[in-house]
Design a protein around this motif. Structure first.
Motif, PDB file in Angstrom:
ATOM      1  N   ALA A 109      32.704 -15.823  54.467  1.00 36.28           N
ATOM      2  CA  ALA A 109      33.666 -16.364  53.512  1.00 36.28           C
ATOM      3  C   ALA A 109      33.654 -17.890  53.497  1.00 36.28           C
ATOM      4  N   ILE A 110      33.577 -18.497  54.655  1.00 38.38           N
ATOM      5  CA  ILE A 110      33.633 -19.955  54.750  1.00 38.38           C
ATOM      6  C   ILE A 110      32.366 -20.591  54.188  1.00 38.38           C
ATOM      7  N   GLN A 111      31.218 -19.964  54.392  1.00 38.03           N
ATOM      8  CA  GLN A 111      29.944 -20.599  54.038  1.00 38.03           C
ATOM      9  C   GLN A 111      29.351 -20.118  52.708  1.00 38.03           C
ATOM     10  N   ASN A 112      29.715 -18.898  52.266  1.00 36.73           N
ATOM     11  CA  ASN A 112      28.999 -18.315  51.133  1.00 36.73           C
ATOM     12  C   ASN A 112      29.912 -17.812  50.017  1.00 36.73           C
ATOM     13  N   SER A 113      31.091 -18.408  49.861  1.00 35.79           N
ATOM     14  CA  SER A 113      31.989 -17.937  48.812  1.00 35.79           C
ATOM     15  C   SER A 113      31.352 -18.096  47.442  1.00 35.79           C
ATOM     16  N   ALA A 114      31.578 -17.074  46.602  1.00 36.01           N
ATOM     17  CA  ALA A 114      30.930 -17.066  45.284  1.00 36.01           C
ATOM     18  C   ALA A 114      31.644 -17.960  44.279  1.00 36.01           C
ATOM     19  N   PHE A 115      32.948 -18.096  44.408  1.00 31.88           N
ATOM     20  CA  PHE A 115      33.749 -18.853  43.436  1.00 31.88           C
ATOM     21  C   PHE A 115      33.442 -18.379  42.008  1.00 31.88           C
ATOM     22  N   ASP A 116      33.481 -17.064  41.827  1.00 36.98           N
ATOM     23  CA  ASP A 116      33.201 -16.476  40.522  1.00 36.98           C
ATOM     24  C   ASP A 116      34.184 -17.007  39.485  1.00 36.98           C
ATOM     25  N   PRO A 117      33.686 -17.487  38.326  1.00 33.53           N
ATOM     26  CA  PRO A 117      34.584 -18.086  37.320  1.00 33.53           C
ATOM     27  C   PRO A 117      35.676 -17.146  36.850  1.00 33.53           C
ATOM     28  N   GLU A 118      35.360 -15.868  36.649  1.00 42.92           N
ATOM     29  CA  GLU A 118      36.389 -14.930  36.200  1.00 42.92           C
ATOM     30  C   GLU A 118      37.436 -14.706  37.277  1.00 42.92           C
ATOM     31  N   GLU A 119      36.980 -14.597  38.516  1.00 44.33           N
ATOM     32  CA  GLU A 119      37.941 -14.445  39.617  1.00 44.33           C
ATOM     33  C   GLU A 119      38.808 -15.687  39.757  1.00 44.33           C
ATOM     34  N   LEU A 120      38.186 -16.848  39.579  1.00 42.51           N
ATOM     35  CA  LEU A 120      38.953 -18.094  39.640  1.00 42.51           C
ATOM     36  C   LEU A 120      40.030 -18.103  38.578  1.00 42.51           C
ATOM     37  N   SER A 121      39.690 -17.704  37.371  1.00 44.38           N
ATOM     38  CA  SER A 121      40.678 -17.680  36.283  1.00 44.38           C
ATOM     39  C   SER A 121      41.841 -16.762  36.625  1.00 44.38           C
ATOM     40  N   ARG A 122      41.520 -15.578  37.163  1.00 40.35           N
ATOM     41  CA  ARG A 122      42.593 -14.646  37.529  1.00 40.35           C
ATOM     42  C   ARG A 122      43.440 -15.204  38.670  1.00 40.35           C
ATOM     43  N   GLU A 123      42.786 -15.839  39.650  1.00 42.61           N
ATOM     44  CA  GLU A 123      43.530 -16.333  40.797  1.00 42.61           C
ATOM     45  C   GLU A 123      44.400 -17.529  40.424  1.00 42.61           C
ATOM     46  N   LEU A 124      43.959 -18.318  39.450  1.00 39.45           N
ATOM     47  CA  LEU A 124      44.805 -19.415  38.984  1.00 39.45           C
ATOM     48  C   LEU A 124      46.073 -18.882  38.334  1.00 39.45           C
ATOM     49  N   GLU A 125      45.987 -17.728  37.676  1.00 37.59           N
ATOM     50  CA  GLU A 125      47.196 -17.099  37.139  1.00 37.59           C
ATOM     51  C   GLU A 125      48.119 -16.661  38.267  1.00 37.59           C
ATOM     52  N   VAL A 126      47.525 -16.135  39.339  1.00 39.27           N
ATOM     53  CA  VAL A 126      48.324 -15.723  40.501  1.00 39.27           C
ATOM     54  C   VAL A 126      49.053 -16.933  41.090  1.00 39.27           C
ATOM     55  N   ILE A 127      48.362 -18.067  41.154  1.00 36.73           N
ATOM     56  CA  ILE A 127      48.997 -19.282  41.683  1.00 36.73           C
ATOM     57  C   ILE A 127      50.129 -19.727  40.772  1.00 36.73           C
ATOM     58  N   GLN A 128      49.980 -19.522  39.474  1.00 40.11           N
ATOM     59  CA  GLN A 128      51.090 -19.834  38.562  1.00 40.11           C
ATOM     60  C   GLN A 128      52.312 -19.007  38.909  1.00 40.11           C
ATOM     61  N   GLU A 129      52.103 -17.734  39.261  1.00 39.17           N
ATOM     62  CA  GLU A 129      53.236 -16.894  39.674  1.00 39.17           C
ATOM     63  C   GLU A 129      53.849 -17.427  40.970  1.00 39.17           C
ATOM     64  N   GLU A 130      53.003 -17.901  41.877  1.00 44.88           N
ATOM     65  CA  GLU A 130      53.493 -18.483  43.122  1.00 44.88           C
ATOM     66  C   GLU A 130      54.328 -19.730  42.846  1.00 44.88           C
ATOM     67  N   LEU A 131      53.876 -20.537  41.896  1.00 45.46           N
ATOM     68  CA  LEU A 131      54.633 -21.723  41.505  1.00 45.46           C
ATOM     69  C   LEU A 131      55.986 -21.349  40.932  1.00 45.46           C
ATOM     70  N   LYS A 132      56.018 -20.330  40.075  1.00 43.66           N
ATOM     71  CA  LYS A 132      57.282 -19.901  39.483  1.00 43.66           C
ATOM     72  C   LYS A 132      58.241 -19.408  40.547  1.00 43.66           C
ATOM     73  N   ARG A 133      57.715 -18.670  41.524  1.00 46.50           N
ATOM     74  CA  ARG A 133      58.573 -18.177  42.599  1.00 46.50           C
ATOM     75  C   ARG A 133      59.221 -19.345  43.347  1.00 46.50           C
ATOM     76  N   GLY A 134      58.437 -20.381  43.599  1.00 44.36           N
ATOM     77  CA  GLY A 134      58.993 -21.546  44.279  1.00 44.36           C
ATOM     78  C   GLY A 134      60.045 -22.254  43.458  1.00 44.36           C
ATOM     79  N   GLU A 135      59.831 -22.310  42.142  1.00 44.48           N
ATOM     80  CA  GLU A 135      60.799 -22.975  41.265  1.00 44.48           C
ATOM     81  C   GLU A 135      62.120 -22.219  41.200  1.00 44.48           C
ATOM     82  N   ASP A 136      62.078 -20.917  41.437  1.00 44.37           N
ATOM     83  CA  ASP A 136      63.298 -20.105  41.419  1.00 44.37           C
ATOM     84  C   ASP A 136      64.069 -20.165  42.725  1.00 44.37           C
TER      85      ASP A 136
END
Length: 889
Positions: A109-136
């Motif tokens: 994981a540390i040396q060979n992460s794929a950083f797949d663009p589609e996965e990145l897009s989905r995970e950025l949405e997850v982080i948006q949910e994390e941000l909203k939780r903090g704002e609440d």
């Protein structure tokens, strides 16, 4: 000096390696510390360090999405990561027999992460949910305001998680640029502690961590300008409580004054006998909670006091019996309520007066003991040790630093404390941040006047029927007085844990007395016939211990963990709190008021509301439907006489089980047990009272103006003595975790949520199985349908052998990890004996889990997950509706 059993190495590519063989448990913890955090990001990189925390487990060139978590959990392990200002750490903990699996996965994981663009897009949405939780969250919001105000220039003022607009724009190129800059061997440390062969492990690290050498870039952090004037932020929000935080700048971790600052922070607000807790919370009864901490990271940090409160009657604010002054009120016409201004003035008057305060040697020693005891407690788990070594190496580059730090703690003098207090705690370096409920704003000029007054005004001060030892060395005896004694001697660390449950809790309450168990157990350590609340706190903390009452669904009791050299004195305190609580009117009224305020403040947590309403739907007339804290009506009606009667009924008239685990002699444990029940009580058999089954969908809908919708779904589950509890545990493991079906389908693939989970909760009477998701309102019905689909899969299909084995290994691994702490073993032994399951019931957990088949899981799911007879609770914005038909389809 570094202990002889700790080895340090630097590989040819620059990677740091720390290894420690600890054979006390068949567990290994593997940490990879990367010396980069959010404070190392440039202006266009805010939040990227945290993005890496999310993305490094999302697939590599050899492993697809979800495979990393599945493989770790299939080996009985747990995997996680976290990001701070100064570092990012990736962590695996598992049975040591699977060490090679964990190390290889982390290295990949540390040396060979794929950083797949589609996965990145989905995970950025997850982080948006994390941000909203903090704002609440009012607490998170206030803390971020504090840091952004104290660190106006330094990057510690920026949120670790980043900001929504910037995070949404990141591309794979942005992630790769950051990764290639900072994720180099010379900027990483592998810290491994556990039941390992050090030479074999070192060879494995060399084999798996093969990234080429590269230089670490210099850190370019903008320094914070010296603060020369008060900084002030006052805001109103939709919340029930006021959150107040004050702070003063302090030096970095390696500064010579940090040990004295840490001792000062403990004296101020580091325990129940601390000055702020005793004066502001207990004597003046101004706040619900208060504490103080010193945050000393790589660069200069802060010393902060944080408190929450609600406006309350003015008669709770008074001069102290000692004659010391509370903040003054105008003659003849006191304000009808005490609010933010009075709280702030009381706190600042105490804080600014520390430099002139009379501080006893016993107080200083108690603070030192509390700080030093942390070193002992860390030795209980491999995780704690691996984290400690990684932390000091990453931030300081020197494991010897810890020994020097604790030696400096012991050397702190009264003169040191006064010196640091006088140069740190000044009005011109003060920051005040307050977020208040709507309509309760504080005038900035009033705050400035309070600061001026407080900084210059007078300061406030603050014999056995049977006995047997089993094959695991656990000694069980039934004493002449009816008390059951369980003892497990463990010389690994110099600690002793005591745990004693008796029949009580919500199962034994009525709606009219709901919450009495929790209130009673809270008060049991708030004064006895011999000691005041403050004296109890002082005595327990001077022994490096913590005594607390607890209340659950089926039991109430006392728990105490203490340094073993103080056991006899600790036993005396334990018996006193158990047998002789005073339940004085002042303490009762204070705790009653705090409970009422906590009940009101619950409305600030929409997820909690969803779960509370779910319990009411699931359990109906059964007492499990009652809230642990009670209701406003029930708590308001309780009296000290009610609490005394309930204490007599539970603690004095029911048989007891006491478990003692740790560095102790049997004779000492017998002495404790004989004192607990001099009159003698016999055990009554358990009579089960299962809740009535649900008939049809039970739905509760609540509307709140929040950025997220919160959905909880529940079914009646299993009793503690039923074999199907293990099937439901496996169902929960199959659904939950980073490798679970809910996480993969609803979060990874559909980006519906930051938090999604399932849980199995067996109980004495029939328990529950539940699902939870927090999501954006527009995604709510998709989330409901997604959970329904996963329920359908469990009911209609047998899980694959590989997926079942992963879940079994995960449960076994997490269970084994939990048994490292003596306090956990004491509670399990006592509760299982109390529930007539046998004190060693938990040792059979692994075999029972492995005996479950895929067909067992499917059959159990068919019996339990009847969607037509479910409880559904949702908190969502006005105008939104839940498509319950989507759940039934």
């Amino acid at each position: 000096m570094i202990p002889m059993h700790v080895e340090q190495h630097t590989l040819s590519n620059g990677l740091g390696v720390i290894l420690m063989n600890n054979p006390s448990a068949p567990v290994v913890a593997i940490d990879v510390w990367v010396g980069v955090g959010s404070a190392d990001e440039n202006e266009r990189q805010g939040g990227l360090a945290h993005v890496h925390e999310h993305m490094l487990f999302k697939g590599t060139s050899r492993r697809g999405v979800g495979e990393i978590a599945r493989e770790v959990e299939a080996a009985g392990g747990e995997i996680n990561a976290r990001t701070s200002f100064d570092y990012t750490v990736y962590h695996v903990e598992m049975s040591s027999r699977f060490f090679e699996v964990g190390l290889e996965i982390l290295a990949d994981a540390i040396q060979n992460s794929a950083f797949d663009p589609e996965e990145l897009s989905r995970e950025l949405e997850v982080i948006q949910e994390e941000l909203k939780r903090g704002e609440d969250s009012p607490m998170n919001r206030t803390s971020q305001l504090l840091f952004s105000t104290v660190f106006a220039s330094h990057p510690y003022g920026k949120p670790v998680i980043g900001e929504s607009e910037r995070v949404a724009r990141y591309t794979r190129d942005d992630v790769l640029e950051f990764f290639e800059t900072w994720y180099v061997p010379s900027n990483m440390t592998v810290s491994i502690v556990g039941d390992i062969d050090v030479e074999e492990v070192l060879a494995s690290v060399k084999r798996h961590f093969v990234a080429p050498p590269a230089s670490t870039p210099p850190r370019a952090r903008l320094p914070e300008s010296p603060q020369t004037a008060l900084r002030l932020v006052l805001q109103e929000h939709t919340q029930r409580e006021t959150h107040l935080q004050i702070a003063f700048p302090v030096p970095e971790l390696t500064h010579a004054d940090v040990p004295a600052i840490d001792v000062l922070s403990v004296l101020l607000g580091g325990g129940e006998s601390s000055w702020l807790d005793v004066v502001i919370k207990d004597e003046l009864q101004l706040v619900n909670s208060i504490g103080c901490y010193a945050y000393t990271p790589r660069d200069a940090g802060l010393l902060s006091v944080a408190t929450t409160f609600q406006a309350r009657p003015a008669n709770g604010f008074r001069s102290l019996p000692s004659g010391d002054l509370a903040p003054s009120q105008p003659d003849g016409d006191p304000a009808p309520t005490i609010g933010a201004e009075e709280v702030l003035e009381a706190i600042l008057s105490l804080v600014f007066g520390v430099g002139q305060r009379t501080i006893g040697d016993d107080e200083i020693q108690r603070a030192k003991t509390l700080l030093s005891s942390q070193l002992v407690y860390q030795q209980q788990s491999m995780h704690g040790l691996a984290q400690k070594f990684g932390y000091y190496q990453c931030l300081v580059g020197d494991l010897d630093f810890e020994d020097r730090y604790y030696a400096a703690i012991e050397a702190v003098t009264l003169a040191d404390l006064r010196r640091v207090a006088n140069y740190l705690l000044r009005p011109e370096t003060l920051t005040v941040v307050m977020t208040s409920p709507q309509g309760e704003a504080t005038d900035p000029e009033a705050v400035r006047a309070i600061v001026e007054r407080a900084s210059g005004a007078r300061r406030i001060s603050p014999a056995a029927r049977s006995q047997h030892t089993d094959e695991r060395g656990i000694h069980r005896a039934v004493l002449a007085n009816g008390t059951t004694l369980l003892v497990q001697q463990d010389r690994t660390v110099p600690l002793v844990s005591m745990f004693m449950p008796v029949a009580g809790g919500t199962r034994y309450e009525t709606a009219a007395q709901s919450g009495i168990s929790a209130l009673m157990t809270q008060l049991m350590t708030r004064g006895t016939d011999h000691l005041s609340a403050r004296e109890i706190a002082e005595v327990s903390e001077s022994m490096g211990g913590s005594i607390s009452g607890y209340a659950g669904h089926n039991t109430v009791g006392l728990a105490f963990t203490v340094l073993s050299k103080h056991f006899e004195a600790a036993a005396d305190l334990y018996v006193d709190c158990f047998a002789n609580p005073s339940f004085e009117e002042d303490e009762f009224s204070h705790e009653q008021q705090l409970t009422l305020e906590d009940l009101h403040a619950q409305d600030d947590q929409p997820a909690g509301k969803a779960f509370r309403e779910l319990a009411k739907l699931l359990y109906g007339e059964h007492p499990y439907s009652l809230e642990m804290m009670g209701s406003v009506e029930s708590i308001s009606a309780l009296t000290t006489a009610d609490v005394r009667d309930f204490h007599r009924l539970t603690f004095l008239e029911r048989a007891k089980v006491v478990a003692v685990v740790g560095d102790i002699e049997l004779e000492q444990a017998y002495s404790l047990a004989e004192q607990l029940d001099e009159a003698g009580c016999e055990r009554a058999p358990i009579v089960y009272n299962d809740p009535a089954p649900l008939r049809g969908i039970a739905l509760a809908t609540h509307h709140e103006d929040k950025q997220q919708a919160h959905l909880a779904i529940g079914f009646l589950g299993s009793r503690l003595d039923e074999e199907r509890r293990y099937c439901l545990d496996l169902a929960s493991a199959l659904l939950s975790g980073q490798g679970g079906r809910l996480f993969l389908e609803l979060r990874d693939k559909q980006s519906l949520a930051y938090s999604v989970s399932a849980y199995a909760r067996p109980d004495l009477d029939r328990g529950s199985f539940g699902f939870y998701i927090g999501t954006s309102p527009e995604k709510l019905n998709d989330a409901l349908a997604g959970i329904s689909a996963q329920i359908g899969r469990l009911v209609q299909e047998c899980v694959s052998p590989a997926e079942l084995l992963r879940a079994q290994r995960y449960l076994i691994g997490t269970h084994d990890i939990s048994l490292q702490r003596g306090s956990t073993r004491a509670s399990m032994m006592a509760l299982h004996d109390h529930y007539e399951l046998g004190h060693g019931y938990h040792w059979s957990y692994d075999d029972r889990i492995l005996a479950v088949t895929a067909e067992d899981v499917r059959r159990c799911a068919t019996e339990v997950f009847t969607r037509e007879d479910a409880a559904v609770s949702v908190v969502l914005p006005e105008g939104m509706t839940l498509d319950i038909e989507g759940f039934l389809r």
